[in-house]
Design an enzyme around this catalytic site. Sequence first.
Site, short mmCIF file in Angstrom:
data_model
loop_
_atom_site.label_atom_id
_atom_site.label_comp_id
_atom_site.label_asym_id
_atom_site.label_seq_id
_atom_site.Cartn_x
_atom_site.Cartn_y
_atom_site.Cartn_z
CG ASN A 177 28.56 10.76 -0.85
OD1 ASN A 177 29.74 10.93 -1.16
ND2 ASN A 177 27.90 11.63 -0.12
CB CYS A 226 26.89 14.48 5.48
SG CYS A 226 26.41 12.76 5.57
#
Length: 398
Positions: free
Chosen positions: A156, A330
Amino acid sequence: MSGALDEQVYLDYQSAKPVDRRVLEQMTPYFSEKFGNPSSLHHVGDIATEALEQSRKKVSEFIGSDMDEIVFTSGATESINLGIIGFALRNKRKGKHIVISEVEHISIRNIAKYLEKEGFLVSRVPVDQYGQVKLGKLESRLRDDTILVSIQYANNEIGTIQKIQEIGEIVHDHGAALHTDAVAAEGLVPINVEADNIDLMSMSSNDIYGPKGAGFLFMRRGYRVNPLIIGGGQERGLRSGSEDVASIVGMSAAAEIIQKEMNDEIKRFKKYRDRIIDSVLNEVPDSYLNGHPEERLPNNAHFRFDGIEGESILLSFKDLGIAISTGSACTSKTLEPSHCLIATGLLHEEAHGSLEITVGRYNTDNHIDKVIDAVPKVVSRLRELSPIYTPKEKVMSR
Ligand code: PMP
């Protein structure tokens, strides 16, 4: 696309995506007139049950599985928990050894730590300079008591795509199961669980322009997990709690749309991505591409720049109304450099000067023009202020 995003240039599609309006339209009735609970036996419940099963069909077609191999969840993190912790608990009598890669998402890294505290043994496989798992090292980590290997489909942050089919073969040759976190890849790479040798796979709804708060775990028939949420026995006892029918309908509508449009989108994104990469590497001295030069997500451009901090680039872009990222949303609150970049062999100071641009469904040529124009200007201005930047001869890649 309407509202605030019209005025802004949004190039952080990896962190979040807007819900496609066509998806929203299909979801809306399930908040009001079709409000039933699939567990109810009357006709209002039947409508919800029908929607749930139609959704299961669409999602299974999207990944090439059977309907009864899909477990709906609240998102990727829950799917990953069920796929790894649930699998580990269910299969611990066969062995307590698990393998992950060094570039997994924080959710998997933290699950690994949790399982270690619970008496499991976790091995971490290194990656090469582009972020691809070293297959020889993977093979050497596998043992008789290895029950599960979890390797992401694509990264990601740096966008590197793993050799998942070969990984699956190696894992199966050693009698273990393969779980893959497919969140970064879904909708950007055609995925077929049969061809790709995948036994368990986690996906989320938002990453294909569905609503947040929905996801699913694919679990190949014959494999077993212990449920982590116990209650009324929904989802064949694997995930209790009344189903969020509207969000699940939204996720499956998103899957149906992206399945039809993916080939065209991939072509468009690649054009954007390559324009950005070529322009930045040509226009900005001492800039480098992170991740694999070819085996990378079609929408991902990830750079590092000598002598400047990723955060300062990001804030300068924020002032210009351009939303980009320095890596995983995150872990954006930590001061640590990205573990993915460190795993590819970069020094801490190199990893700190990174910038991630991810394009998506609502980008236009104009957005790409704007970012291409802005990057050299922003980097050069920040370098003028940088006490640590001294120009060196440009090297295009490592
Ligand atoms: N895996 C990857 C690769 C991710 O990027 C993310 C975050 N989008 C997750 C897992 C967790 O997804 P979620 O926060 O939607 O549960």
